[in-house]
Design an enzyme around this catalytic site. Structure first.
Site, PDB file in Angstrom:
ATOM      1  N   GLU A  76     -29.622  16.077   7.420  1.00 48.67           N
ATOM      2  CA  GLU A  76     -29.334  15.040   8.408  1.00 48.67           C
ATOM      3  C   GLU A  76     -29.190  15.655   9.783  1.00 48.67           C
ATOM      4  O   GLU A  76     -29.632  15.083  10.784  1.00 48.67           O
ATOM      5  CB  GLU A  76     -28.054  14.290   8.026  1.00 48.67           C
ATOM      6  CG  GLU A  76     -27.928  12.912   8.696  1.00 48.67           C
ATOM      7  CD  GLU A  76     -27.285  12.962  10.067  1.00 48.67           C
ATOM      8  OE1 GLU A  76     -27.413  11.985  10.819  1.00 48.67           O
ATOM      9  OE2 GLU A  76     -26.649  13.971  10.420  1.00 48.67           O
ATOM     10  N   ASP A  97     -25.093  18.711   4.587  1.00 45.33           N
ATOM     11  CA  ASP A  97     -25.403  19.778   5.549  1.00 45.33           C
ATOM     12  C   ASP A  97     -24.501  19.625   6.767  1.00 45.33           C
ATOM     13  O   ASP A  97     -24.030  18.525   7.083  1.00 45.33           O
ATOM     14  CB  ASP A  97     -26.883  19.782   5.948  1.00 45.33           C
ATOM     15  CG  ASP A  97     -27.339  18.501   6.617  1.00 45.33           C
ATOM     16  OD1 ASP A  97     -26.936  17.413   6.159  1.00 45.33           O
ATOM     17  OD2 ASP A  97     -28.095  18.581   7.602  1.00 45.33           O
TER      18      ASP A  97
HETATM   19 ZN   LIG Z   1     -23.133  13.328  10.225  1.00 44.64          ZN
END
Ligand SMILES: [Zn+2]
Length: 384
Positions: free
Chosen positions: A139, A74
């Site tokens: 994340e 992501d």
């Molecule tokens: Zn990162």
């Protein structure tokens, strides 16, 4: 060639995987890794109040040692795409630089370690042991349905990890500058002072919480928490917000609040910090200030990885490829390494971080190739 890191990175950047969207990035990795012989799982994790998140766990080989490359596909939003010289999802190369959101944070790291692993396997390098890739799509977001659950999921499947490298960008200036071997902890909280509301013309009938709160703030900022330790900078307390809910000019308010965050090193834990805060606040209050200390749930403890096997082998691989011995650093914010450290020794090493989260995020093609060589050299040494 299937294992060309430039090609893999371009393909990944063309997947618009802005958190929490999968964007095709994990589908792509699944096909590349499956073709190379990995067993690939794609668990989706959910939790009320947060978006569902797709994840990927790929593994090949059997038994110990079990080595893990970890990362996230992501990316943060590109901002105004018109400001990019090359589209944020174009993967274009110009003047030796490969452009796109995630080029360094951290699709570049993933392309490099996937490529290194494919090469290593195709040359028959894995004679014993296991290599896994642990990739999340959560994340840059809440980090609730990502690595923390993927680790638990893998453990329940019987996987026992021996070492991990997270491919986050760790180098301030040039490839080979620094390995992250730990992180400071983080603790947030609010101090609330209760006064007594009243008319400003009759202050003897009121208690003003504002000067009382400043007395408490002064006490907490009067001295440093510590002077740092062997591998860590000094711990630091920062006030980040002050609030008094009062629009009137003739009213002494009832309540004042101050919010703070502490980044702390390995000399502290959440519990010892809480005790420190309470003792300093009580000392400053002298029984005359009515305050409450409200700590936020969550936060994280500091950690430091000690594995010479992991740190030494990676440092040697970096030195062999770049001619430079990396600094062992614990600076910067938190990463998913804070979850992995509960399962096995973990360090972080990736690209140069200068353009991460910026317009025109880009990686030098030369660096991408060099990082791939470092990871490959690491695998050769680790599994030797
Ligand atoms: Zn990162």
């Amino acid at each position: 060639m299937a294992s060309d890191p430039i090609r893999i990175l371009q393909d990944l950047i063309r997947c618009p995987s802005v958190t929490p969207a999968e964007g095709g990035a994990l589908v792509y990795l699944e096909s590349v890794l499956t073709e190379a012989g990995f067993t690939v799982d794609r668990p989706v994790f959910t939790e009320a109040g947060t978006p569902d998140v797709e994840n990927l766990f790929a593994t090949i080989g059997s038994g110990a040692p079990h080595f893990v490359f970890a990362g996230h596909t992501d990316v943060v939003p590109p901002g105004d795409e018109a400001h990019w010289q090359h589209g944020p999802f174009s993967g274009e190369i110009a003047d030796g630089m490969l452009y796109g959101r995630g080029a360094v944070d951290m699709k570049g790291g993933i392309a490099a370690f996937a490529s290194a692993a494919l090469d290593f396997l195709s040359e028959g390098g894995l004679k014993q042991g296991t290599i896994s890739l642990l990739i999340t799509g959560d994340e840059e977001g809440p980090s609730v349905n990502g690595t923390v659950k993927l680790l638990d999921w893998a453990a329940k499947k019987g996987h026992r990890f021996d070492a991990a490298i997270v491919g986050e960008p760790t180098n301030p200036q040039a490839l080979g500058d620094a390995i992250k071997v730990g992180r400071r902890g983080s603790l947030s909280g609010t101090i609330i002072v209760q006064g007594r509301q009243g008319h400003v013309a009759y202050p003897h009938l009121a208690v003003n919480p504002i000067p009382q709160l400043t007395t408490l703030i002064r006490r907490l900022t009067a001295e440093a928490l510590d002077a740092g330790s062997e591998r860590f900078d000094a711990s630091n307390l920062e006030f980040v917000g002050l609030s008094v809910d009062n629009k009137a000019w003739n009213v002494i308010p009832a309540e004042a609040k101050a919010r703070f965050n502490i980044r702390f090193n390995d000399q502290w834990t959440r519990d010892t910090l809480e005790a420190w805060l309470i003792s300093r606040l009580e000392e400053a209050a002298r029984g005359a200030i009515e305050f409450e200390l409200d700590l936020e749930p969550g936060g994280s403890e500091s950690f430091l990885t000690h594995s010479e096997m992991l740190i030494g082998t990676l440092s040697d691989a970096i030195e062999q490829s770049t001619g430079r011995r990396p600094e062992l650093s614990t600076s910067g914010g938190t990463s998913d390494a804070r979850f992995i450290k509960d399962y096995c020794p973990v360090v972080e090493f990736g690209l140069v971080g200068q353009t991460m989260h910026q317009i025109d995020e880009r990686v030098a093609v030369e660096d991408l190739v060099a990082l791939t060589a470092i990871y490959r050299c690491f695998l050769d040494r680790y599994f030797a």
